[in-house]
Design an enzyme around this catalytic site. Structure first.
Site, short mmCIF file in Angstrom:
data_model
loop_
_atom_site.label_atom_id
_atom_site.label_comp_id
_atom_site.label_asym_id
_atom_site.label_seq_id
_atom_site.Cartn_x
_atom_site.Cartn_y
_atom_site.Cartn_z
N GLU A 44 1.01 -0.45 -5.15
CA GLU A 44 0.06 0.62 -5.40
C GLU A 44 0.89 1.90 -5.50
O GLU A 44 1.21 2.54 -4.51
CB GLU A 44 -0.96 0.74 -4.26
CG GLU A 44 -2.05 1.75 -4.58
CD GLU A 44 -2.55 2.52 -3.36
OE1 GLU A 44 -3.58 3.18 -3.47
OE2 GLU A 44 -1.88 2.47 -2.32
N ASP A 99 0.82 -1.21 0.00
CA ASP A 99 0.00 0.00 0.00
C ASP A 99 0.85 1.26 0.00
O ASP A 99 1.93 1.30 0.60
CB ASP A 99 -0.90 -0.02 1.25
CG ASP A 99 -1.82 1.17 1.32
OD1 ASP A 99 -2.68 1.30 0.44
OD2 ASP A 99 -1.68 1.96 2.27
#
Length: 755
Positions: A487, A434
């Protein structure tokens, strides 16, 4: 003989402020009547009486109560080596291969205030579980199995199980272990410090299931209770204690899956990922707040994913987190699956069950930041230990969280070992990392003067880049077939390129550019789309610079954005048709696929973790049509290698017609390895039916229509080209032959060359 321990030292021991409790407790050499002797001391606040018991002869020697609060001592004949467990002198060279097992030379017997007798191994006569090599690797930041040394390790001493506790807190003045096993009174279990900054103690009375914390006297003279950074399980929030856990109890039955995974090539295989938030995917009469158990969820998800033909699920973070509203992205228990859905063994069952039914499990992993909760990593020993000390590098301005200090060996070690832990102990198949962009840039979400340039004056976080490379190398070397996905929302180069080629080493990178451009384009009324054709075609300019995954994730349906269906323009029919069009374009575009839960139903409401998926929508034909469309798109991908074998190569894609902006039409070919039949994809982004639309094709013969998003089974108008089209012997689009296609309204038609 009078004790040689000063009253002030005993006082500091009893109030927990002694700087080195191990210098008083356990066996220590003394001189008695000119001979070498040993003073054995212990702190037993609950004991009425205590004895030293020889484990060989069984003889007992009484211990004297030196202090009324339970400080006992016995003077024993002979040198101290006689009373130490093997290797407890600190000479780690002779430690056996299994550091979790050892034997003792004596034990302590006690009678408590209720008249009950018990025996235990002396915590301060037990050798360290850490070898010199362990300490060296930790110092270098290279101990990839840190989770088998620190934290609460089940250990057998003298044939009896206890628990070894170890924690890194180099700036603490003293560290105690408190828990169910000592009435949360840590005076008797003050850990031994070391030059490496690791505090350690073996507690023979601790057992699986006991709750515990580390109680630290930090560098500011404050007592604080901390959750174990390496804790394998935790209490259900808002409670915060760690729980002693045995991770060897589950018997795995996924050997076939694990063997095949080692040979699996993520570049050339289909990957249809279903992103899931376990707390809201389905709810019911579960553990609490309607949360279902991992075992129940496993059975439901297996049945659903097999029916929908998803190859993998991706779980939003399952690490223990105090605030449910963070969706797991503000983790405290980096080594603990959240107790909201059950125990660690339950989560092992979850993964095992998915594997036995051919479904991979990816989890979101968050090494970018952590919350400031007092019981967590923040200011762990009173200092900026895990976080960067400089607020310009150590605090995240967007999320109110702390940023890891990637330049510190022990911190990188903690994170890399954590990633490997999930792959090792839980058989996880992939890690989606993330907020990578926030890690890569020192000026992320910061204005001028709010950030510190790197040593070359640039804005790249060189330490974070090195950490990500180290992480990816370790994952791919130790666990072949496991994937990592970043990401990363910028144009940072080489995210999914090998480390040896100068890249960061990720398997995939999320294509945030494609996602933003496609959604922006689809929000336009069809009459205006002719002015925005480049938003459709731009992604193919850079599509093969990285190994892209196309995401329509939870981020696209939260914070006021609305659901995907509600973002589509037009009347009711057009909204559904546009959503079918978007999905069909996505599934035929180069790249692996990811869709968030509820997207396959065409939900009207944006996602809310408290409300979950609106399964009642399946009472309506239109929503069942969207669900059937997604299932069929997954099937079409799996059955047609042209849609996955060359996702990351120019050889797998070819424009046929990308210039017809006036009609908002694009046409392209998808190709697989040599010998695989090509697919022709025709996309009409207007509600106008265009008959006899000539499309150039590379092969003469029959082109079978294998998919059309306007099919009435999906809620469309059933303007089809079934069963297919034959070439007409007229060249077009610079190709030797052509077919005349009926362009279905707001739809995608896919043709396969049949020969």
């Amino acid at each position: 003989m009078h004790t040689q321990v000063s009253l002030s030292a005993i006082g500091r021991l009893l109030d927990g402020t002694h700087e080195d409790p191990a210098s008083l407790l356990g066996p220590h050499p003394i001189s008695y009547r000119g001979e070498s002797a040993t003073a054995v001391r212990t702190l037993l606040p609950e004991a009425q009486a205590a004895w030293i018991v020889d484990t060989v002869s069984g003889t007992k020697r009484p211990m004297r109560r030196i202090h009324p609060q339970g400080f006992f001592e016995a003077i024993c004949d002979g040198p101290v080596d006689t009373y130490l467990s093997p290797d407890s002198t600190g000479d780690s060279k002779s430690v056996t291969m299994n550091a979790h097992q050892t034997s003792s030379r004596y034990r302590i017997e006690m009678i408590n205030q209720h008249g009950e007798t018990s025996n235990m191994q002396d915590p301060y006569a037990t050798p360290s579980i850490l070898t010199d090599f362990d300490r060296y690797l930790i110092g270098e930041g290279k101990h990839h199995k840190l989770y088998e040394r620190l934290g609460a390790q089940i250990r057998t001493v003298d044939g009896k199980k206890g628990v070894n506790f170890a924690v890194w807190a180099p700036n603490a003045r003293t560290v105690q272990v408190v828990g169910d096993f000592n009435g949360w009174d840590g005076r008797a279990h003050a850990a031994r410090g070391s030059d490496s900054g690791i505090w350690e103690i073996f507690i023979p009375t601790a057992k699986v299931g006991d709750k515990y914390k580390f109680r630290l006297l930090n560098e500011h003279g404050q007592w604080v209770d901390k959750t174990d950074p390496m804790g394998f399980a935790a209490e259900l929030p808002p409670l915060t204690a760690s729980i002693i856990t045995d991770l060897t109890k589950h018997t795995w039955n996924d050997s076939d899956w694990m063997t095949k995974r080692e040979q699996w090539n993520p570049m050339h295989e289909p990957m249809n990922v279903y992103e899931v938030h376990l707390g809201s995917w389905q709810t019911g009469p579960g553990r609490t707040h309607g949360w279902l158990d991992y075992r129940d969820l496993a059975k439901r998800l297996v049945e659903y994913c097999k029916r929908m033909r998803f190859t993998h699920i991706e779980l939003m973070p399952i690490n223990e987190h105090p605030f449910t509203g963070s969706w797991g992205y503000q983790a405290v228990g980096y080594f603990a699956p959240t107790s909201r859905h059950g125990s660690p063994e339950d989560f092992m069952y979850f993964v095992d069950h998915m594997h036995q039914h051919g479904i991979g499990v990816i989890v979101d992993w968050v090494p970018a930041h952590f919350p400031k909760d007092q019981h967590g990593l923040a200011r762990f020993d009173g200092s900026a230990l895990y976080e960067h000390a400089d607020v310009r590098q150590g605090e995240h301005p967007d999320w109110g969280t702390l940023i890891f200090n990637y330049g510190r060996n022990e911190v990188r070690n903690f994170l890399v070992a954590n990633a490997l832990f999930w792959l090792d102990k839980y058989h996880i198949d992939g890690l989606r990392v993330d907020a990578v962009a926030s890690m890569l840039y020192l000026d992320y979400s910061r204005e001028d003067g709010e950030w510190v340039p790197n040593q070359y004056g640039g804005r790249e976080n060189l330490e974070a880049m090195e950490f990500l490379r180290e992480f990816n190398v370790a994952v791919h070397e130790k666990f072949p077939g496991v994937v990592t996905a970043a990401e990363e929302s910028t144009a940072f180069p080489g995210v999914s390129r090998p480390v040896y080629d100068g890249g960061l080493g990720f398997t995939y990178k999320w294509n945030m550019g494609w996602m933003n451009d496609s959604l922006r384009y689809m929000k336009n009324e069809p009459i205006h789309r002719s002015h925005h054709q480049n938003e459709l075609t731009f992604s193919l300019i850079y599509a093969f610079t990285e190994n892209f995954m196309l995401p329509l994730s939870h981020d696209e349906v939260v914070h006021g954005k609305g659901s995907l269906l509600s973002q589509m323009p037009g009347d009711m029919w057009q909204k559904f048709a546009n959503l079918r069009l978007l999905y069909s374009y996505m599934w035929t575009h180069p790249g692996k696929k990811l869709l968030f839960q509820g997207g396959e139903l065409g939900m009207w409401n944006e996602w809310n973790h408290d409300d979950g998926v609106d399964w009642m929508l399946l009472d309506f034909d239109t929503h069942r049509g969207i669900q059937q469309l997604v299932a069929d798109l997954n099937r079409v991908v799996i059955e047609n290698p042209a849609l996955y074998q060359l996702d990351f190569s120019h050889d797998g894609f070819e424009w046929v017609d990308n210039q017809n902006a006036a009609d908002s039409i694009i046409v392209y070919l998808r190709k697989g390895f040599e010998g695989e039949p090509p697919l022709l994809v025709c996309c009409n982004f207007t509600p106008v039916v265009r008959t006899g639309y000539r499309v150039g094709v590379p092969n003469s013969g029959h082109w079978k229509e294998i998919f059309n998003s306007d099919n009435e089974a999906y809620g469309g108008t059933n303007v089809l080209n079934a069963p297919g089209l034959d070439t007409i012997g007229v060249g077009h689009h610079m190709r030797p032959d052509s077919i005349e296609v009926t362009m279905s309204p707001l739809a995608v038609s896919v043709f396969r060359f049949e020969g």
